[in-house]
Design a protein around this motif. Sequence first.
Motif, PDB file in Angstrom:
ATOM      1  N   LEU A   1      40.617  38.759  34.912  1.00  0.00           N
ATOM      2  CA  LEU A   1      41.127  38.885  33.554  1.00  0.00           C
ATOM      3  C   LEU A   1      42.599  39.280  33.660  1.00  0.00           C
ATOM      4  N   LEU A   2      43.441  38.269  33.699  1.00  0.00           N
ATOM      5  CA  LEU A   2      44.877  38.515  33.855  1.00  0.00           C
ATOM      6  C   LEU A   2      45.406  39.373  32.712  1.00  0.00           C
ATOM      7  N   PRO A   3      46.460  40.177  32.969  1.00  0.00           N
ATOM      8  CA  PRO A   3      47.319  40.189  34.167  1.00  0.00           C
ATOM      9  C   PRO A   3      46.799  41.019  35.340  1.00  0.00           C
TER      10      PRO A   3
ATOM     11  N   GLY B   1      46.919  37.095  42.427  1.00  0.00           N
ATOM     12  CA  GLY B   1      46.908  36.980  43.884  1.00  0.00           C
ATOM     13  C   GLY B   1      45.689  36.255  44.413  1.00  0.00           C
ATOM     14  N   SER B   2      45.483  36.366  45.727  1.00  0.00           N
ATOM     15  CA  SER B   2      44.536  35.483  46.417  1.00  0.00           C
ATOM     16  C   SER B   2      43.094  35.972  46.471  1.00  0.00           C
ATOM     17  N   ALA B   3      42.828  37.254  46.200  1.00  0.00           N
ATOM     18  CA  ALA B   3      41.447  37.743  46.303  1.00  0.00           C
ATOM     19  C   ALA B   3      41.072  38.589  45.082  1.00  0.00           C
TER      20      ALA B   3
ATOM     21  N   ILE C   1      53.501  33.687  40.920  1.00  0.00           N
ATOM     22  CA  ILE C   1      52.110  33.696  41.375  1.00  0.00           C
ATOM     23  C   ILE C   1      51.239  34.309  40.281  1.00  0.00           C
ATOM     24  N   ASP C   2      50.507  33.448  39.591  1.00  0.00           N
ATOM     25  CA  ASP C   2      49.583  33.858  38.517  1.00  0.00           C
ATOM     26  C   ASP C   2      50.286  34.606  37.388  1.00  0.00           C
ATOM     27  N   THR C   3      51.498  34.162  37.077  1.00  0.00           N
ATOM     28  CA  THR C   3      52.292  34.849  36.043  1.00  0.00           C
ATOM     29  C   THR C   3      52.412  34.053  34.741  1.00  0.00           C
TER      30      THR C   3
END
Length: 309
Positions: free
Chosen positions: A110-112, A116-118, A142-144
């Motif tokens: 559930l961003l933010p 990242g990768s994990a 990266i995921d922003t």
Amino acid sequence: MNIVFMGTPDFAVPSLKILIEEFNVSAVFTQPDRKKGRGKKLAITPVKEIALENNVPVYQPVKLRTDEECIKALRDLKPDFIVVVAFGQILSKEVLDIPKYGCINLHGSLLPKYRGSAPIQHSIIMGEKVSGNTTMLMDVGIDTGDMLLKDQVEVKEDMTSGELYDILKNKGADLLVDTLKKYSKGEITPIKQEDDKSTHASMLNKDMAKIDWSKTSEEIHNLIRGLNPWPVAYTSYKDENMKIYKSQVLNKESTKSPGTIINVNKEGIEISCGKGVILLEVIQFPNGKPLSVAQYINGHSIEEQEILK
């Protein structure tokens, strides 16, 4: 709707399958084949396997951002969307600008939180009670990117990252379809992420799997389930590595030093922690299989008062 799909591991498989059913997937981009196992045989990615089964053309750039031939092929495909699910490569602005509507990414948090990768493993390690998926418009970070849709999943206190992974990969496929249909019709308003609320989920490694018994029983329990099935939390019993797959927080306190084995029975191994007591239920020693403690103590002994390191 013409879609190019980018993904690599089995987390991306349900998404690719449903996109092939619902839309026109004109190409798949995935990581190069890699040597695996003791025999070092060349293995194809799970995503490539699905693409080949469905006669979808496959591209496997070592580094897409510098592969001019693949970028030209991508332009020629004229995609409406590029859909990215755990591809494993960062996309350049040149690639992000190719599709008509943009690049949409499915992310397992559930961003933010947990960029990242994990993200799945870290959400369990941190003891989150709720997790989920987020679809977003990709940008160069990266995921922003701006968020589109989310779905939520309750995280039970004994749920492992492997179990949450399986739930999210299937729910994420449906969320992607919903996102693509609604966004292409202008029915979703992208929402900017609050960067000051973001957290980072770094890559997993075996160093983080060593248990620090001075931590609380709850923190140790979360680490154990967060690192199951990989890399698996471990400790040292009489100079031998003991992996721990399953545990339970007990409603007990102990005055013994952290790491002390205070009781062993068929239910498990009770260990004193920095605060509280944890019960180890499934363990594995070198050259053995994961076994319940009841199975293990049938033919082996675990000594009480021994201190785990």
